[in-house]
Write an enzyme that holds these catalytic residues in place. Sequence first.
Site, PDB file in Angstrom:
ATOM      1  N   LYS A   1      -6.754  -5.553 -15.903  1.00  0.00           N
ATOM      2  CA  LYS A   1      -5.466  -5.359 -16.604  1.00  0.00           C
ATOM      3  C   LYS A   1      -4.365  -6.149 -15.917  1.00  0.00           C
ATOM      4  O   LYS A   1      -3.500  -6.716 -16.568  1.00  0.00           O
ATOM      5  CB  LYS A   1      -5.105  -3.878 -16.706  1.00  0.00           C
ATOM      6  CG  LYS A   1      -4.367  -3.320 -15.515  1.00  0.00           C
ATOM      7  CD  LYS A   1      -3.603  -2.053 -15.803  1.00  0.00           C
ATOM      8  CE  LYS A   1      -3.095  -1.423 -14.522  1.00  0.00           C
ATOM      9  NZ  LYS A   1      -1.848  -1.968 -13.971  1.00  0.00           N
ATOM     10  N   ASN A   2      -4.377  -6.224 -14.588  1.00  0.00           N
ATOM     11  CA  ASN A   2      -3.294  -6.918 -13.886  1.00  0.00           C
ATOM     12  C   ASN A   2      -3.394  -8.435 -14.018  1.00  0.00           C
ATOM     13  O   ASN A   2      -2.465  -9.159 -13.653  1.00  0.00           O
ATOM     14  CB  ASN A   2      -3.247  -6.500 -12.412  1.00  0.00           C
ATOM     15  CG  ASN A   2      -2.715  -5.079 -12.246  1.00  0.00           C
ATOM     16  OD1 ASN A   2      -2.222  -4.482 -13.206  1.00  0.00           O
ATOM     17  ND2 ASN A   2      -2.837  -4.533 -11.051  1.00  0.00           N
TER      18      ASN A   2
ATOM     19  N   CYS B   1       9.347   3.961  -9.830  1.00  0.00           N
ATOM     20  CA  CYS B   1       8.059   4.507 -10.258  1.00  0.00           C
ATOM     21  C   CYS B   1       7.748   5.693  -9.368  1.00  0.00           C
ATOM     22  O   CYS B   1       8.570   6.102  -8.551  1.00  0.00           O
ATOM     23  CB  CYS B   1       6.971   3.445 -10.214  1.00  0.00           C
ATOM     24  SG  CYS B   1       6.385   3.116  -8.571  1.00  0.00           S
TER      25      CYS B   1
ATOM     26  N   ARG C   1      10.899   0.243  -6.226  1.00  0.00           N
ATOM     27  CA  ARG C   1      10.271  -1.001  -6.697  1.00  0.00           C
ATOM     28  C   ARG C   1      11.288  -1.965  -7.320  1.00  0.00           C
ATOM     29  O   ARG C   1      11.346  -2.119  -8.550  1.00  0.00           O
ATOM     30  CB  ARG C   1       9.116  -0.706  -7.660  1.00  0.00           C
ATOM     31  CG  ARG C   1       7.921  -0.120  -6.950  1.00  0.00           C
ATOM     32  CD  ARG C   1       6.781   0.150  -7.876  1.00  0.00           C
ATOM     33  NE  ARG C   1       5.995  -1.022  -8.225  1.00  0.00           N
ATOM     34  CZ  ARG C   1       5.018  -1.018  -9.098  1.00  0.00           C
ATOM     35  NH1 ARG C   1       4.698   0.092  -9.718  1.00  0.00           N
ATOM     36  NH2 ARG C   1       4.349  -2.107  -9.369  1.00  0.00           N
TER      37      ARG C   1
ATOM     38  N   ASP D   1      -3.801  -1.042  -4.191  1.00  0.00           N
ATOM     39  CA  ASP D   1      -4.300  -0.325  -5.371  1.00  0.00           C
ATOM     40  C   ASP D   1      -5.655   0.350  -5.123  1.00  0.00           C
ATOM     41  O   ASP D   1      -6.182   1.032  -6.001  1.00  0.00           O
ATOM     42  CB  ASP D   1      -4.394  -1.273  -6.578  1.00  0.00           C
ATOM     43  CG  ASP D   1      -3.015  -1.709  -7.042  1.00  0.00           C
ATOM     44  OD1 ASP D   1      -2.039  -1.012  -6.722  1.00  0.00           O
ATOM     45  OD2 ASP D   1      -2.920  -2.757  -7.702  1.00  0.00           O
TER      46      ASP D   1
ATOM     47  N   ARG E   1      -4.113   4.174 -18.438  1.00  0.00           N
ATOM     48  CA  ARG E   1      -3.439   2.874 -18.292  1.00  0.00           C
ATOM     49  C   ARG E   1      -4.349   1.827 -17.667  1.00  0.00           C
ATOM     50  O   ARG E   1      -4.123   0.627 -17.847  1.00  0.00           O
ATOM     51  CB  ARG E   1      -2.207   3.031 -17.398  1.00  0.00           C
ATOM     52  CG  ARG E   1      -1.173   3.959 -17.962  1.00  0.00           C
ATOM     53  CD  ARG E   1       0.018   4.039 -17.060  1.00  0.00           C
ATOM     54  NE  ARG E   1       0.622   2.721 -16.912  1.00  0.00           N
ATOM     55  CZ  ARG E   1       1.759   2.482 -16.286  1.00  0.00           C
ATOM     56  NH1 ARG E   1       2.424   3.475 -15.758  1.00  0.00           N
ATOM     57  NH2 ARG E   1       2.235   1.257 -16.181  1.00  0.00           N
TER      58      ARG E   1
HETATM   59  N1  EPU Z   1       9.307  -6.301  -4.255  1.00  0.00           N
HETATM   60  C1  EPU Z   1      10.653  -6.477  -3.993  1.00  0.00           C
HETATM   61  N2  EPU Z   1      11.406  -7.171  -4.892  1.00  0.00           N
HETATM   62  C2  EPU Z   1      10.885  -7.703  -6.016  1.00  0.00           C
HETATM   63  C3  EPU Z   1       9.509  -7.550  -6.274  1.00  0.00           C
HETATM   64  C4  EPU Z   1       8.744  -6.837  -5.370  1.00  0.00           C
HETATM   65  O1  EPU Z   1      11.158  -5.986  -2.986  1.00  0.00           O
HETATM   66  O2  EPU Z   1      11.641  -8.334  -6.793  1.00  0.00           O
HETATM   67  C5  EPU Z   1       8.471  -5.569  -3.288  1.00  0.00           C
HETATM   68  C6  EPU Z   1       7.814  -4.324  -3.880  1.00  0.00           C
HETATM   69  O3  EPU Z   1       8.685  -3.215  -3.849  1.00  0.00           O
HETATM   70  C7  EPU Z   1       6.609  -4.166  -2.982  1.00  0.00           C
HETATM   71  C8  EPU Z   1       6.209  -5.609  -2.685  1.00  0.00           C
HETATM   72  O4  EPU Z   1       7.362  -6.391  -2.968  1.00  0.00           O
HETATM   73  O5  EPU Z   1       6.969  -3.530  -1.798  1.00  0.00           O
HETATM   74  C9  EPU Z   1       5.050  -6.153  -3.494  1.00  0.00           C
HETATM   75  O6  EPU Z   1       5.262  -5.874  -4.865  1.00  0.00           O
HETATM   76  P1  EPU Z   1       4.711  -6.817  -6.015  1.00  0.00           P
HETATM   77  O7  EPU Z   1       5.861  -7.492  -6.663  1.00  0.00           O
HETATM   78  O8  EPU Z   1       3.632  -7.663  -5.462  1.00  0.00           O
HETATM   79  O9  EPU Z   1       4.123  -5.745  -7.013  1.00  0.00           O
HETATM   80  P2  EPU Z   1       4.111  -5.822  -8.588  1.00  0.00           P
HETATM   81  O10 EPU Z   1       3.968  -7.213  -9.035  1.00  0.00           O
HETATM   82  O11 EPU Z   1       5.233  -5.015  -9.128  1.00  0.00           O
HETATM   83  C10 EPU Z   1       1.520  -5.711  -8.823  1.00  0.00           C
HETATM   84  C11 EPU Z   1       0.526  -4.803  -9.511  1.00  0.00           C
HETATM   85  C12 EPU Z   1       0.492  -3.462  -8.811  1.00  0.00           C
HETATM   86  C13 EPU Z   1       0.116  -3.688  -7.347  1.00  0.00           C
HETATM   87  C14 EPU Z   1       1.091  -4.689  -6.699  1.00  0.00           C
HETATM   88  C15 EPU Z   1       0.715  -5.047  -5.273  1.00  0.00           C
HETATM   89  C16 EPU Z   1       0.574  -5.542 -11.776  1.00  0.00           C
HETATM   90  C17 EPU Z   1       0.955  -5.297 -13.189  1.00  0.00           C
HETATM   91  N3  EPU Z   1       0.923  -4.637 -10.889  1.00  0.00           N
HETATM   92  O12 EPU Z   1       2.782  -5.033  -8.910  1.00  0.00           O
HETATM   93  O13 EPU Z   1      -0.557  -2.729  -9.448  1.00  0.00           O
HETATM   94  O14 EPU Z   1       0.179  -2.476  -6.654  1.00  0.00           O
HETATM   95  O15 EPU Z   1       1.132  -5.899  -7.465  1.00  0.00           O
HETATM   96  O16 EPU Z   1      -0.542  -5.609  -5.227  1.00  0.00           O
HETATM   97  O17 EPU Z   1      -0.049  -6.532 -11.480  1.00  0.00           O
HETATM   98  C18 EPU Z   1      -1.714  -0.814 -10.198  1.00  0.00           C
HETATM   99  O18 EPU Z   1      -2.473  -1.565 -10.830  1.00  0.00           O
HETATM  100  O19 EPU Z   1      -1.961   0.415 -10.037  1.00  0.00           O
HETATM  101  C19 EPU Z   1      -0.492  -1.371  -9.602  1.00  0.00           C
HETATM  102  C20 EPU Z   1       0.526  -0.610  -9.219  1.00  0.00           C
END
Ligand code: EPU
Length: 437
Positions: A24-25, A118, A123, A307, A399
């Site tokens: 999904k990701n 969340c 986040r 995850d 999800r």
């Molecule tokens: N962060 C910031 N600022 C930003 C973006 C991220 O501070 O603008 C921080 C976040 O708070 C976190 C870190 O950077 O501490 C990494 O977050 P990331 O942006 O990599 O996470 P994401 O893209 O929001 C995706 C997955 C998550 C997974 C994370 C980390 C998807 C749709 N979601 O989230 O998946 O935990 O990467 O690998 O791809 C799940 O599938 O259960 C899930 C939560």
Amino acid sequence: MMKEIYQVPTSQSLQGDVIISGAKNAVLPLMAATLLCRGISIINNVPQLDDVNTMAEVLRYLGAKVEHQNSSLTIDTRECDGYQAPYHLVTKMRASIYVLGPLLARLGQASVALPGGCAWGPRPVDLHIAGMQALSAKVELSHGNIHAHAGRLQGADFTFSISSVGATVNLLLASVLADGTTRLFNAAIEPEIDNLVDQLNAMGAQIFGKGTSTLVIEGVTELKAATIDAIPDRIEAGTYLIAGAITQGKVTVKQVQPAHLTALIDSLTATGTLICCEDDSITIDAQQRALQPISIKTGPYPLFATDLQPQWMALCVSLTGVSQVTDTIYPDRFQHVAELCRLGANIRVKGNTACIIGTPNLSGAPVKASDLRAGAALILAGLIASDYTEISDIHHLDRGYQNLIGKFATLGATIKRSHHPVATNQAIAAPLLSLCG
Ligand code: EPU
């Protein structure tokens, strides 16, 4: 009133093969990328999941036609001119913010609701916004929305202050149509990013440096529709491998890419399980030896995936011995701890580390899934807890785990989905009053 729950009985050792779905990701960014062209794009190996449906709803709201048949998604963006992603959709799923980059790049404007927090914290999306600004977009935040506009985006250098999967996705999606060269430093290197780079290059983009943390994008003026296969879901695969370990069984996950699961495989091997990798399958055999709990620390790929942290904790909780689980990605991702403790786990959280004293004597109880992976951890713990574990708020699992009951059934676990009466206010009030008084 009724609510849906999973009833998880104590299981025998799980045995057998399970076919892993598309990730999904990976699919969510692939879907957003189709907004970059006017045409009919096809994504194969797409799981039937609520998050995929939510992204389909977002695309339809923007004017796309989306059909999901079997595991293929057809997205027609020929008449897609909407530029607004409203709160009622974004609030269902944070990854809706992936439409920001492509809308800005193709239409010169985007208005996307801020996703908010969340289950385990705020986040932020500051990196997504800073990245768009670096590409010369004007961004305003008002009334809970990100309003961004630009003429043609301008290529630029941008360094991610921390590794972010989502911000890397959005910057890729914006910069492919920008004027000139963009260089992204400290970009995320998760396999889902590589999948997106492959799709964008198949659409005509010029992205160099795939698989590294420096991506160079030479902007083009137009992209065309393409067909792409989503990569296998490494988190789903990891969840079933841990299920094999926790039940001391023998489980083969099929249609996977073992290289995407190296950190988990190393940790499972360290517990004492036997792991055998073939080209597109991984077998875990935990039948012969007593396993020991192993401490892990999550980090960006290729380190241990956050995850899989809750599921790993469920394993450590069930193994005699002391271990630690540290989450460096989400320091507060510990909502499952209190629920695991309801099953008899002994866990203490200090900062971003959970200290676990394992015991094989868990006992089934009603528990609540606070999010997708927390729910998966409770299923795993439920498999070895005595009697029944009843998990509520299971919409979170819808999800991200396709056909969860069917897949566990092929391994010998008989999880049931059923309706359960919700206590009325009066019934809830009585025990509360007695607690307070
Ligand atoms: N962060 C910031 N600022 C930003 C973006 C991220 O501070 O603008 C921080 C976040 O708070 C976190 C870190 O950077 O501490 C990494 O977050 P990331 O942006 O990599 O996470 P994401 O893209 O929001 C995706 C997955 C998550 C997974 C994370 C980390 C998807 C749709 N979601 O989230 O998946 O935990 O990467 O690998 O791809 C799940 O599938 O259960 C899930 C939560």
